[in-house]
Write a protein that holds these residues in place. Structure first.
Motif, PDB file in Angstrom:
ATOM      1  N   THR A  65       0.835  -1.202   0.000  1.00 31.50           N
ATOM      2  CA  THR A  65       0.000   0.000   0.000  1.00 31.50           C
ATOM      3  C   THR A  65       0.868   1.249   0.000  1.00 31.50           C
ATOM      4  O   THR A  65       1.960   1.266   0.565  1.00 31.50           O
ATOM      5  N   ASP A  66       0.350   2.278  -0.668  1.00 30.02           N
ATOM      6  CA  ASP A  66       1.013   3.579  -0.695  1.00 30.02           C
ATOM      7  C   ASP A  66      -0.091   4.622  -0.688  1.00 30.02           C
ATOM      8  O   ASP A  66      -0.643   4.967  -1.736  1.00 30.02           O
ATOM      9  N   GLY A  67      -0.439   5.098   0.495  1.00 32.31           N
ATOM     10  CA  GLY A  67      -1.580   5.997   0.602  1.00 32.31           C
ATOM     11  C   GLY A  67      -2.863   5.248   0.287  1.00 32.31           C
ATOM     12  O   GLY A  67      -3.168   4.233   0.904  1.00 32.31           O
ATOM     13  N   THR A  68      -3.599   5.729  -0.696  1.00 32.10           N
ATOM     14  CA  THR A  68      -4.841   5.055  -1.086  1.00 32.10           C
ATOM     15  C   THR A  68      -4.628   4.084  -2.248  1.00 32.10           C
ATOM     16  O   THR A  68      -5.593   3.515  -2.758  1.00 32.10           O
ATOM     17  N   ASN A  69      -3.398   3.905  -2.680  1.00 35.62           N
ATOM     18  CA  ASN A  69      -3.095   2.991  -3.784  1.00 35.62           C
ATOM     19  C   ASN A  69      -2.625   1.647  -3.252  1.00 35.62           C
ATOM     20  O   ASN A  69      -1.976   1.555  -2.210  1.00 35.62           O
ATOM     21  N   ILE A  70      -2.972   0.588  -3.976  1.00 36.42           N
ATOM     22  CA  ILE A  70      -2.518  -0.749  -3.625  1.00 36.42           C
ATOM     23  C   ILE A  70      -1.880  -1.406  -4.841  1.00 36.42           C
ATOM     24  O   ILE A  70      -2.243  -1.117  -5.986  1.00 36.42           O
TER      25      ILE A  70
ATOM     26  N   THR B 168      -7.585   1.545  -2.996  1.00 33.20           N
ATOM     27  CA  THR B 168      -8.237   0.700  -1.997  1.00 33.20           C
ATOM     28  C   THR B 168      -9.725   0.549  -2.298  1.00 33.20           C
ATOM     29  O   THR B 168     -10.324  -0.477  -1.975  1.00 33.20           O
ATOM     30  N   ALA B 169     -10.317   1.561  -2.940  1.00 29.66           N
ATOM     31  CA  ALA B 169     -11.730   1.473  -3.295  1.00 29.66           C
ATOM     32  C   ALA B 169     -11.980   0.423  -4.373  1.00 29.66           C
ATOM     33  O   ALA B 169     -13.098  -0.093  -4.500  1.00 29.66           O
ATOM     34  N   SER B 170     -10.951   0.106  -5.168  1.00 32.35           N
ATOM     35  CA  SER B 170     -11.097  -0.892  -6.231  1.00 32.35           C
ATOM     36  C   SER B 170     -10.514  -2.240  -5.827  1.00 32.35           C
ATOM     37  O   SER B 170     -10.201  -3.068  -6.681  1.00 32.35           O
ATOM     38  N   LEU B 171     -10.391  -2.482  -4.534  1.00 32.76           N
ATOM     39  CA  LEU B 171      -9.788  -3.713  -4.029  1.00 32.76           C
ATOM     40  C   LEU B 171     -10.456  -4.954  -4.607  1.00 32.76           C
ATOM     41  O   LEU B 171      -9.773  -5.902  -5.020  1.00 32.76           O
ATOM     42  N   ARG B 172     -11.764  -4.980  -4.639  1.00 33.87           N
ATOM     43  CA  ARG B 172     -12.463  -6.165  -5.144  1.00 33.87           C
ATOM     44  C   ARG B 172     -12.139  -6.403  -6.614  1.00 33.87           C
ATOM     45  O   ARG B 172     -11.979  -7.546  -7.042  1.00 33.87           O
ATOM     46  N   ARG B 173     -12.062  -5.330  -7.400  1.00 35.50           N
ATOM     47  CA  ARG B 173     -11.732  -5.499  -8.812  1.00 35.50           C
ATOM     48  C   ARG B 173     -10.338  -6.085  -8.982  1.00 35.50           C
ATOM     49  O   ARG B 173     -10.117  -6.947  -9.837  1.00 35.50           O
ATOM     50  N   VAL B 174      -9.388  -5.616  -8.187  1.00 36.44           N
ATOM     51  CA  VAL B 174      -8.033  -6.144  -8.277  1.00 36.44           C
ATOM     52  C   VAL B 174      -8.031  -7.636  -7.931  1.00 36.44           C
ATOM     53  O   VAL B 174      -7.388  -8.442  -8.614  1.00 36.44           O
TER      54      VAL B 174
END
Length: 441
Positions: free
Chosen positions: A114-119, A144-150
């Motif tokens: 993680t880097d801020g709000t990026n994963i 992080t908001a797109s965690l499920r998509r990733v």
């Protein structure tokens, strides 16, 4: 041998040809010589958290990947409590003997940063019995908001490498969300992840809505609304959340819309003066073309993936049956000849099959047939099953199942095209009329 049970399951789905050798890096060879389908056992130890804030995210991503795979019915997860081996670093060598000891045939490992709000998510897939990776490691990024998509993208890659087919987890489903009593049900459009998560609503419940359909790019939805008192087709732009009425001609009713593969044309049914025919509409210039004519009711058109043909339902033979005609219109060729009535045909993304609803002897079925009408197979049977839609890879069909009685309500179900793995799809409340999107970009 690695993958044999999965490939056997694929082979039993008659429309597909499955090779005896799976094309992968290394000497892996597949021999299909058993008649029993057993899900392939895999292990997915919790992905490594490479930053302190990534621990909870790594756990969630691992669970989503495992759930995607197990939900297909082709894979069986070995519980973490049974794991002997431990993955402590993404780059550590795999101790294959530890995973063979628990009969894992595939091993999925990964790491999350993680880097801020990026994963950033990395993963690798290993063939345990061949002591070798299946392809190279891959990395996906997002917020992080797109965690499920990733997570779905990781699962799609694992699925594709093992089965040789495209994935379908990173996709969405638009459907009609229903609430209220059966005799006064409220309906509004909703969209969700393929597994029922992340539901959001596209319309309110002020008027009845029916038959939502995604565009080939997944950026627009066609649907029918009764807000004027008569059925009218609307196109909703999902990026801008704007909509417009299509072919709004006085004295007509329009319904059952569907996009052409190029996304520039819509086919639909138009009823005028007691006659119902299929028309096409050019979205760029608004020109309309009549594709069928006659006294019969012609509706529910669906394009072939190459855009050359349209399958539809018609009662021109005296009962509801399926027909195919050229995309530019012309005489239809009947393809359904079994006992009962056929409707809601949908062409497979692969182009080799057509899914349909069948009614016979008081029961409803979801079935598939070849495009010439041969090899009909019924996949379900119920009080009311209807409205099939294909997953992006043509492997799974989602549909509506409604229970009987005054308290009966519709729900979404999915089934593999072999007829196996019938599952209820989790939705917020009752749901009907699903339409699967293409894989997301």
């Amino acid at each position: 041998m690695m993958l044999r049970t999965v490939l056997l399951a694929l082979a039993l789905a008659s429309p597909f040809t499955v090779p005896t050798a799976f094309a992968q890096d290394g000497p892996l060879r597949i021999e299909i010589d058993e008649g029993v389908i057993e899900p392939l056992p895999f292990a997915a130890p919790t992905f490594i958290a490479e930053t302190p804030r990534a621990a909870a995210l790594a756990e969630e991503i691992t669970r989503i990947v495992a759930a995607d795979l197990a939900g297909t019915g082709l894979f069986r997860e070995i519980p973490m409590a049974a794991h002997i081996g431990r993955i402590t670093s993404f780059d550590s060598p795999v101790q294959y003997a530890d995973w063979r000891a628990i009969n894992a045939q595939a091993l999925v490992t990964g790491a999350v940063n993680t880097d801020g709000t990026n994963i950033t998510v990395k993963f690798r897939l290993f063939d345990v019995f061949s002591n070798a990776p299946l392809g190279d490691g891959l990395q996906f990024g997002g917020t992080t908001a797109s965690l499920r998509r990733v997570a779905h993208k990781v699962a799609d890659q694992v699925y594709s490498r093992i089965t040789g087919e495209g994935g379908y987890f990173d996709s969405r489903v638009v459907y009609v969300a229903e609430s209220g009593p059966k005799n006064a049900r409220q309906k509004r459009l909703a969209v969700m992840d393929y597994d029922g998560a992340n539901t959001s609503y596209l319309t309110d419940a002020a008027s009845i809505v029916l038959a939502p359909r995604f565009s080939p790019a997944g950026d627009r939805v066609l649907y029918t609304s009764y807000e004027t008192g008569f059925p009218r087709i609307y196109a909703l732009n999902l990026n801008q959340m704007t909509r417009r009425a299509l072919d709004d001609q006085p004295g007509t009713m329009t319904f059952a819309p569907r996009f052409a593969p190029d996304g520039n044309t819509v086919v639909f049914s138009l009823s005028q003066g007691g006659n119902t025919d299929i028309y096409s509409l050019n979205l760029a210039n608004g020109s309309r073309q009549r594709l069928t004519s006659g006294a019969s009711i012609d509706t529910a058109p669906s394009f072939s993936p190459d855009g050359r043909f349209i399958v539809y339902e018609s009662d021109q033979s005296g009962s509801q049956q399926l027909y195919i005609m050229p995309a530019g219109g012309g005489e239809g060729r009947r393809i359904s000849f079994g006992k009962g009535r056929y409707g809601t045909p949908v062409w497979s993304p692969r182009g080799d099959q057509i899914a349909f609803t069948k009614q016979y002897q008081g029961r409803f079925h979801i079935g598939v047939m070849r495009t010439d009408g041969s090899e009909e197979r019924l996949l379900t049977a119920s009080f009311l099953d209807e409205g099939p839609t294909w997953s992006p890879n043509g492997r799974v069909i989602m549909f509506t199942r409604e229970t009987a009685g005054a308290g009966g309500a519709p729900a979404l179900y999915s089934v593999d095209i072999t007829g196996r793995n019938l599952r209820r799809v989790s939705t917020v409340g009752a749901g009907s009329d699903p339409a699967w999107s293409p894989l997301l970009p």
